[in-house]
Design an enzyme around this catalytic site. Structure first.
Site, PDB file in Angstrom:
ATOM      1  N   ASP A 184       0.864  -1.177   0.000  1.00 42.82           N
ATOM      2  CA  ASP A 184       0.000   0.000   0.000  1.00 42.82           C
ATOM      3  C   ASP A 184       0.902   1.229   0.000  1.00 42.82           C
ATOM      4  O   ASP A 184       1.644   1.459   0.965  1.00 42.82           O
ATOM      5  CB  ASP A 184      -0.900  -0.014   1.243  1.00 42.82           C
ATOM      6  CG  ASP A 184      -1.956   1.078   1.225  1.00 42.82           C
ATOM      7  OD1 ASP A 184      -1.730   2.125   0.591  1.00 42.82           O
ATOM      8  OD2 ASP A 184      -3.012   0.889   1.875  1.00 42.82           O
ATOM      9  N   TYR A 216      -7.529  18.119  -8.042  1.00 36.94           N
ATOM     10  CA  TYR A 216      -6.938  17.365  -9.140  1.00 36.94           C
ATOM     11  C   TYR A 216      -5.868  18.193  -9.848  1.00 36.94           C
ATOM     12  O   TYR A 216      -4.752  17.728 -10.098  1.00 36.94           O
ATOM     13  CB  TYR A 216      -8.035  16.957 -10.118  1.00 36.94           C
ATOM     14  CG  TYR A 216      -7.602  16.039 -11.229  1.00 36.94           C
ATOM     15  CD1 TYR A 216      -6.903  14.861 -10.962  1.00 36.94           C
ATOM     16  CD2 TYR A 216      -7.918  16.327 -12.557  1.00 36.94           C
ATOM     17  CE1 TYR A 216      -6.519  14.006 -11.983  1.00 36.94           C
ATOM     18  CE2 TYR A 216      -7.539  15.474 -13.587  1.00 36.94           C
ATOM     19  CZ  TYR A 216      -6.835  14.321 -13.295  1.00 36.94           C
ATOM     20  OH  TYR A 216      -6.452  13.469 -14.306  1.00 36.94           O
ATOM     21  N   LYS A 268      -1.745  17.471  -9.839  1.00 30.70           N
ATOM     22  CA  LYS A 268      -1.020  17.224 -11.087  1.00 30.70           C
ATOM     23  C   LYS A 268       0.064  18.279 -11.318  1.00 30.70           C
ATOM     24  O   LYS A 268       1.141  17.975 -11.828  1.00 30.70           O
ATOM     25  CB  LYS A 268      -1.994  17.183 -12.263  1.00 30.70           C
ATOM     26  CG  LYS A 268      -2.890  15.948 -12.268  1.00 30.70           C
ATOM     27  CD  LYS A 268      -2.080  14.670 -12.266  1.00 30.70           C
ATOM     28  CE  LYS A 268      -2.947  13.436 -12.307  1.00 30.70           C
ATOM     29  NZ  LYS A 268      -2.162  12.180 -12.205  1.00 30.70           N
ATOM     30  N   THR A 270      -9.043   2.471 -20.935  1.00 33.32           N
ATOM     31  CA  THR A 270      -8.930   1.693 -19.704  1.00 33.32           C
ATOM     32  C   THR A 270     -10.225   0.919 -19.481  1.00 33.32           C
ATOM     33  O   THR A 270     -11.210   1.071 -20.213  1.00 33.32           O
ATOM     34  CB  THR A 270      -8.685   2.616 -18.505  1.00 33.32           C
ATOM     35  OG1 THR A 270      -9.806   3.518 -18.385  1.00 33.32           O
ATOM     36  CG2 THR A 270      -7.411   3.429 -18.681  1.00 33.32           C
TER      37      THR A 270
END
Length: 360
Positions: free
Chosen positions: A154, A256, A260, A291
């Site tokens: 993890d 987001y 990034k 995907t």
């Protein structure tokens, strides 16, 4: 922690080879049933899937982030030709068997069990690298491809990550390629029946910010820390941070974009510190990738300019085989633009059009 083999799925899409190749085509299976929400599944929304044409934005497509930031690197020592790159390989102007061989190289792909990460792992293995995949979803089982090994960890838990990378280095004695693909924050887009992904920042749950940084930016930072000493000792290496256009333009939500942008800044600053040792660091932007999640919504999407998950892996393989790869260090690169530069195609023989900032 033991190092376990992870089954590399079989493939079904044809790869068109040169007539000079001993094989007319290679068949690959893209299995169904594996589900994970990846960054490219976000392209299902209309503002991600725009195909509007525009001029290239010079500062960003393939640009050097350090130049944009005004950082001067002229005084840094330049590694010798022997100290940089992995293996001198001439890339053909079309996809043929002359794509670079990565035989003898060791690659680590974080979060490589689904989506883009899975395609990257499969392609690097296809070109000869021994690939180790890390993540919470690594499955045990007999491998179809002996070059791919899975290590369950993890990336939000430091001790598990340190143990995983210590196992890798102890067994392989080197890491030539690190692909930082693991990411968090895509889960739970719908809460109590409401789609929250595009909510304004004051209505966003704080866990989304935490997830993107802990399982994303921070995870990339830690993995890079752990492999850097081995790369420095070999005076060669490639670190690829999978990023996206949200670093430069409002896409989805504030968290987001900030995460990034942090990824791209991580690329730029690591490149400054690793360049004297012949280690290259780049950010890589995929396009609209087919995907698992994207294909679930395929009926409502325009996939004419889409890419397979393997296409991103093919871009990384081309970079790794470039003897002058150091010229890219600190840059933001677009997978489809690299296909033009290095002369490779997608696994279906198509050439996706490179996106620009105004396309997304």
């Amino acid at each position: 922690m033991g190092v376990r083999s992870m089954a590399a799925p079989r493939r079904t899409a044809a790869i068109h080879l040169s007539s000079k190749s001993p094989k007319a085509q290679i068949r690959r299976d893209i299995p169904r049933g594996w589900r994970r929400l990846t960054k490219t599944s976000l392209l299902a929304s209309s503002h991600f899937a725009s195909t509007k044409k525009s001029a290239v934005t010079p500062c960003w497509r393939g640009s050097d982030l350090r130049s944009c930031a005004g950082v001067e690197l002229a005084a840094l020592p330049t590694p010798t030709r022997e100290e940089r790159g992995f293996r001198p390989t001439r890339l053909s102007q079309e996809y043929t068997s002359s794509m670079p061989t990565l035989e003898g190289s060791v690659a680590v792909v974080t979060g490589g069990t689904f989506g883009v990460g899975r395609g990257i792992a499969r392609e690097l293995a296809h070109y000869g690298a021994r690939v180790l995949v890390t993540g919470r979803s690594v499955r045990d089982g007999s491998p179809d491809d002996e070059r791919i090994t899975g290590i369950r960890c993890d990336h939000r838990l430091d001790a598990e990550v340190v143990e995983a990378f210590e196992d890798i280095i102890r067994e392989t004695h080197r890491i030539d390629i690190l692909v930082n693909n693991v990411w968090g924050g895509y889960e739970g887009m719908v809460e109590n029946g409401t789609f929250t992904w595009t909510k304004p920042f004051w209505e966003q749950p704080l866990w989304r910010w935490d997830a993107m940084f802990s399982a994303g930016v921070r995870a990339h930072y830690q993995a890079s820390q752990l492999v850097a000493p081995a790369m420095i000792a070999n005076r060669r290496g490639l670190i690829v941070n999978i990023s996206f256009w949200a670093a430069q333009k409002h896409i989805g939500n504030v968290a987001y974009g900030v995460s990034k942008a942090a990824t791209d800044k991580l690329t730029a600053d690591m490149a400054v510190e690793l360049r004297p040792y012949g280690v290259t660091v780049v950010s890589l932007y995929p396009g609209l990738v087919r995907t698992e999640k994207v294909m679930e919504a395929a009926a409502s999407m325009d996939l004419t300019n889409s890419e397979s998950p393997e296409f991103t892996g093919r871009a990384i393989a081309a970079l790794a085989g470039d003897p002058d790869i150091i010229r890219h260090t600190g840059s933001v690169l677009v997978a489809a633009s690299l296909a033009v530069e290095y002369g490779f195609k997608d696994i279906d023989g198509k050439s996706p059009r490179p996106l620009t900032l105004t396309d997304v």
